[in-house]
Design a protein around this motif. Sequence first.
Motif, PDB file in Angstrom:
ATOM      1  N   PRO A   1      -6.875   6.052  17.956  1.00  0.00           N
ATOM      2  CA  PRO A   1      -8.091   6.827  17.689  1.00  0.00           C
ATOM      3  C   PRO A   1      -7.890   8.338  17.652  1.00  0.00           C
ATOM      4  N   GLY A   2      -6.702   8.805  18.015  1.00  0.00           N
ATOM      5  CA  GLY A   2      -6.495  10.241  18.182  1.00  0.00           C
ATOM      6  C   GLY A   2      -5.677  10.883  17.084  1.00  0.00           C
ATOM      7  N   PRO A   3      -5.463  12.196  17.200  1.00  0.00           N
ATOM      8  CA  PRO A   3      -4.773  12.955  16.160  1.00  0.00           C
ATOM      9  C   PRO A   3      -3.252  12.975  16.271  1.00  0.00           C
ATOM     10  N   ASP A   4      -2.726  12.580  17.430  1.00  0.00           N
ATOM     11  CA  ASP A   4      -1.289  12.751  17.621  1.00  0.00           C
ATOM     12  C   ASP A   4      -0.541  11.466  17.970  1.00  0.00           C
TER      13      ASP A   4
ATOM     14  N   THR B   1       0.820  -1.215   0.000  1.00  0.00           N
ATOM     15  CA  THR B   1       0.000   0.000   0.000  1.00  0.00           C
ATOM     16  C   THR B   1       0.854   1.264   0.000  1.00  0.00           C
ATOM     17  N   GLY B   2       2.124   1.122   0.312  1.00  0.00           N
ATOM     18  CA  GLY B   2       2.998   2.282   0.410  1.00  0.00           C
ATOM     19  C   GLY B   2       2.895   3.006   1.734  1.00  0.00           C
ATOM     20  N   LYS B   3       2.177   2.416   2.661  1.00  0.00           N
ATOM     21  CA  LYS B   3       1.991   3.029   3.969  1.00  0.00           C
ATOM     22  C   LYS B   3       2.718   2.228   5.043  1.00  0.00           C
ATOM     23  N   GLY B   4       2.927   2.869   6.203  1.00  0.00           N
ATOM     24  CA  GLY B   4       3.489   2.184   7.355  1.00  0.00           C
ATOM     25  C   GLY B   4       2.415   1.954   8.398  1.00  0.00           C
ATOM     26  N   GLU B   5       2.823   1.465   9.564  1.00  0.00           N
ATOM     27  CA  GLU B   5       1.866   1.278  10.658  1.00  0.00           C
ATOM     28  C   GLU B   5       1.252   2.634  11.013  1.00  0.00           C
ATOM     29  N   PRO B   6      -0.070   2.743  11.022  1.00  0.00           N
ATOM     30  CA  PRO B   6      -0.695   4.031  11.355  1.00  0.00           C
ATOM     31  C   PRO B   6      -0.454   4.410  12.815  1.00  0.00           C
ATOM     32  N   LYS B   7      -0.100   5.662  13.001  1.00  0.00           N
ATOM     33  CA  LYS B   7       0.148   6.170  14.353  1.00  0.00           C
ATOM     34  C   LYS B   7      -0.938   7.129  14.814  1.00  0.00           C
ATOM     35  N   THR B   8      -1.777   7.580  13.890  1.00  0.00           N
ATOM     36  CA  THR B   8      -2.863   8.509  14.208  1.00  0.00           C
ATOM     37  C   THR B   8      -4.133   8.042  13.509  1.00  0.00           C
ATOM     38  N   TRP B   9      -5.271   8.629  13.902  1.00  0.00           N
ATOM     39  CA  TRP B   9      -6.539   8.250  13.276  1.00  0.00           C
ATOM     40  C   TRP B   9      -6.564   8.602  11.792  1.00  0.00           C
ATOM     41  N   SER B  10      -6.033   9.761  11.447  1.00  0.00           N
ATOM     42  CA  SER B  10      -6.017  10.144  10.036  1.00  0.00           C
ATOM     43  C   SER B  10      -5.185   9.159   9.217  1.00  0.00           C
TER      44      SER B  10
END
Length: 212
Positions: free
Chosen positions: A168-171, A30-39
Amino acid sequence: MLLPEGKTYILPLTYTGVAAIYNKKALADTGKGEPKTWSEVLQLCDAAKKKGKVAFALGNQTPWVTQLIDYALVSTTVYAKNPDFNTQQKAGKANFVDSGWKTAMEKYLQMNKRGCFSKDPLGTSVDTANEQVAKGSAVAAVQVLAVAGQIKAAAPAGTEFGTFALPPGPDGRDVQERLTRPGHAPARQPPRHPQPGAPAVRPVYPNPEDRK
């Protein structure tokens, strides 16, 4: 073990985490890494769709799976800030509507609307969802970590997997992983005058098949 007559107790036998179990190659595709924020979670959903994949396999045909996304989120939206929420709720001092439980459920719906899940979650069993992750048609599945071995066993040899907590959060701060009890043994004290030879503590589920 002595129990008060007529009372039922549950003994937790094991603990495990609830997190996203992911296929490392599928994530890399997918070209992405492990998500760290909700966005970043939502961005992963978009990126997976562009590659013809599912971001999160979801087998809601299996009833107990329906709770896992919420469980993964409330560990942060509720219990990171208020570990005493359950006690307060029992005392009438807290409720679901005014808590992070509502936030978690709203995010669950947001993931569904964004197309993060399998095409037909209610028609997808947990075994099928696990196989989607194993084969790489899905990037991840939010599951009890005890299931990781089953996913790996269904995957081609050499497939690598990892885990991440659902943020679940923004940061990305204060993200916590949920602990749960997949194994438990309810027991009930029998009547004061049991039949001769009856056990002192009787399992609620004498047949192991009844626990499934």
